[in-house]
Design an enzyme around this catalytic site. Structure first.
Site, PDB file in Angstrom:
ATOM      1  CB  SER A 238      -0.891   0.014   1.234  1.00  0.00           C
ATOM      2  OG  SER A 238      -0.096   0.232   2.381  1.00  0.00           O
ATOM      3  CE  LYS A 239      -0.458   5.973  -3.593  1.00  0.00           C
ATOM      4  NZ  LYS A 239       0.542   6.220  -4.638  1.00  0.00           N
ATOM      5  NE  ARG A 240       0.320   0.587   5.917  1.00  0.00           N
ATOM      6  CZ  ARG A 240       0.906  -0.516   6.369  1.00  0.00           C
ATOM      7  NH1 ARG A 240       2.075  -0.437   6.959  1.00  0.00           N
ATOM      8  NH2 ARG A 240       0.332  -1.671   6.235  1.00  0.00           N
ATOM      9  N   GLY A 242       5.694   3.169   0.219  1.00  0.00           N
ATOM     10  CA  GLY A 242       6.326   3.902  -0.856  1.00  0.00           C
ATOM     11  C   GLY A 242       5.529   3.718  -2.118  1.00  0.00           C
TER      12      GLY A 242
END
Length: 471
Positions: A238-240, A242
């Site tokens: 996911s986005k976290r 990167g």
RNA sequence: GCUCCCUUCGUCUAGUGGUUAGGACGCUGGCCUCUCACGCCGGUAACAGGGGUUCGAAUCCCCUAGGGAGCGCCA
């Protein structure tokens, strides 16, 4: 029989890293078997499909250099075909109209869940002879009630699922539009796909699809369900973690061959080999050798591979990439040294193109401030006279080339009975603002005469000022 | 809850009954050296747990635990 693989993303978001690996596997396997790789856009969800996503998929594939032999095909172009097959299925009593409302179905599901059962449609309309007024029916497929579905998955091995786990799934919505599980089957059949390589989140759909396929009189392709790629913490990507979209890696300054090499080694290997050229990958890759277990995405290793490929990269291409990057950072690449020289000086010092650009900024533009620690450590009174001396010698130097520059710096240090480092570091900070650059001669050559002399003067001034403030 | 899938160093992996469990990234010690980097040499660290089968299990079987996926008029 010639192999035909397909990559079939749905355009409901960006092209993510797991999808790209699936595409790579499809492409590699087709290349390796001298088969055909087809690209198909699964856009039957009109609510969520967007032209931007289609664009992102096509761009991502192009960047990765995974060119399709056929397609892109769009499911929205094949609606008549799906309609025709659905009508045929109804005609042959292999599908039926279901008049149950969403509310009724939802209530049933709730009840089943409450009882600890797996929620399934109860087949109320399976043998209905009359219609219900005022309700636009959906079409359901008559899944076999007895027996089980078995297939030998190319990566997972034999998988057996009992038909009583499966219900009569909807193949057409009440507005008449066909649904995913049905469309894939028709498409794969029509496009004569021999190897269905896809993410293992589709394993549970496979038995349904096989049943539909049989109803259609089709032969089972080889299924290969490749495990997911997880984030560095083992959780879903996911986005976290990167970047998730492949295009973000392009923007980061990753080379596509590095990405291909990184991705092919995720879930697949050939002994101890880490570096694979495209030719080697094509010759060696086999979908039957792919691991069953999911793997974690490790940016550090990607970066290592990227640096490897930067070192190997042809100069002109690297120059082009660096220039693009500089332009995007609003830097005029014509105001500095030749990009060829920059690239040679930095290719062993940068893990990405962006890093390379960042490390070459002072060749083009003046920097604002010295790195605090570097200035504190190297721009000190002890270095002042040496800096002044070397400044004058360099000013008199006719040949502004690494060799001559090196000789001059060395001679200056010797005259002052100092080790080279005692002079090189102050010069380095003076000229770049930092304590880490290519070798001092190359650095000076790249910075150029005018900027070098001006910056040495600035550094001398800085030292004087420092002395004035702390006598 | 139900069904399916997975489990070797922190990470990617090699390994298919007998290995000092190998390689790579990372981390780390050293060499090289004007800094950084490159390169080279060395180190660190793993078979999820428990039962079997076997003379012998990372490798075969069972159970447990943990993780993942699916159970849509999404794909």
């Amino acid at each position: 029989m010639t192999v035909r693989t397909r990559f079939a993303p749905s355009p409901t978001g960006y092209l993510h890293i797991g999808g790209v690996r699936t595409a790579l596997f499809c492409w590699l396997y087709a290349r390796r078997t001298q088969g055909t790789f087809v690209l198909r856009i699964e856009d039957t969800d009109r609510e969520r499909s967007t032209p931007e996503s289609i664009e992102a998929i096509l761009k991502g594939m192009a960047w990765m250099e995974l060119t399709a032999d056929e397609g892109p095909f769009y499911q929205t172009d094949r609606m008549n075909r799906y309609r025709e097959v659905i009508d045929d299925l109804i005609e042959r009593n292999l599908a039926y109209r279901c008049y149950c409302t969403r509310e009724e179905i939802e209530a049933e599901r709730e009840a089943q869940r409450a009882r600890g059962e797996k929620p399934r449609y109860n087949r109320r309309c399976r043998n209905l002879t009359s219609s219900r007024e005022g309700i636009e029916p959906v079409i359901r497929f008559k899944n076999p009630i007895e027996g089980s579905v078995v297939w030998d998955d190319a990566v997972k091995g034999r998988i057996v699922i009992s038909n009583d786990e499966l219900d009569d799934l909807i193949i057409a919505r009440s507005d008449g539009s066909p649904t995913y599980n049905f469309c894939v089957v028709v498409d794969d059949l029509d496009m004569e796909i021999t190897h269905v390589i896809r993410g293992d989140d589709h394993v549970n759909n496979t038995p349904r699809q096989i049943n539909i396929l049989r109803a259609l009189g089709g032969e089972s392709p080889v299924y290969a369900h490749v495990p997911m790629i997880l984030g560095s913490d083992g959780q879903r990507l996911s986005k976290r973690h990167g970047a998730v979209s492949v295009l973000e890696y392009e923007a980061m300054g990753i080379l596509p061959e590095a990405m291909r090499n990184y991705l092919v080694r995720l879930g697949w290997s050939h002994g101890d080999q880490e570096i694979f050229s495209d030719e080697e990958m094509i010759a060696l890759f086999d979908i039957f050798d792919v691991n069953r277990a999911p793997s974690n995405f490790d940016l550090e290793k990607l970066l290592w591979l990227n640096q490897h490929y930067i070192k190997e990269c042809e100069s002109s291409r690297l120059q082009r990439l660096l220039e693009q990057q500089l332009v995007s950072m609003n830097i005029d690449a014509n105001t500095g040294p030749s990009l060829q020289d920059v690239v040679e000086a930095l290719r062993e010092r940068a893990r990405t193109i962006v890093e390379m650009a960042e490390k070459s900024l002072y060749f083009f533009n003046d920097f604002d401030d010295y790195d605090e620690n570097a200035a504190k450590k190297h721009l000190r009174p002890v270095a002042r006279e040496m800096l002044a001396d070397v400044r004058n010698r360099l000013a008199a130097l006719g040949d502004w080339q690494p060799e001559a520059l090196h000789a001059e710096v060395v001679a200056t240090a010797e005259d002052h009975e100092a080790k080279l480092g005692k002079l090189a570091q102050p010069i380095r900070v003076a000229v770049s603002g930092t304590a880490a650059t290519p070798s001092i001669d190359v650095t000076l050559a790249l910075v150029g005469r005018d900027k070098t002399l001006a910056r040495l003067d600035r550094a001398i001034g800085y030292i004087d000022e420092r002395v004035a403030q702390n006598p």
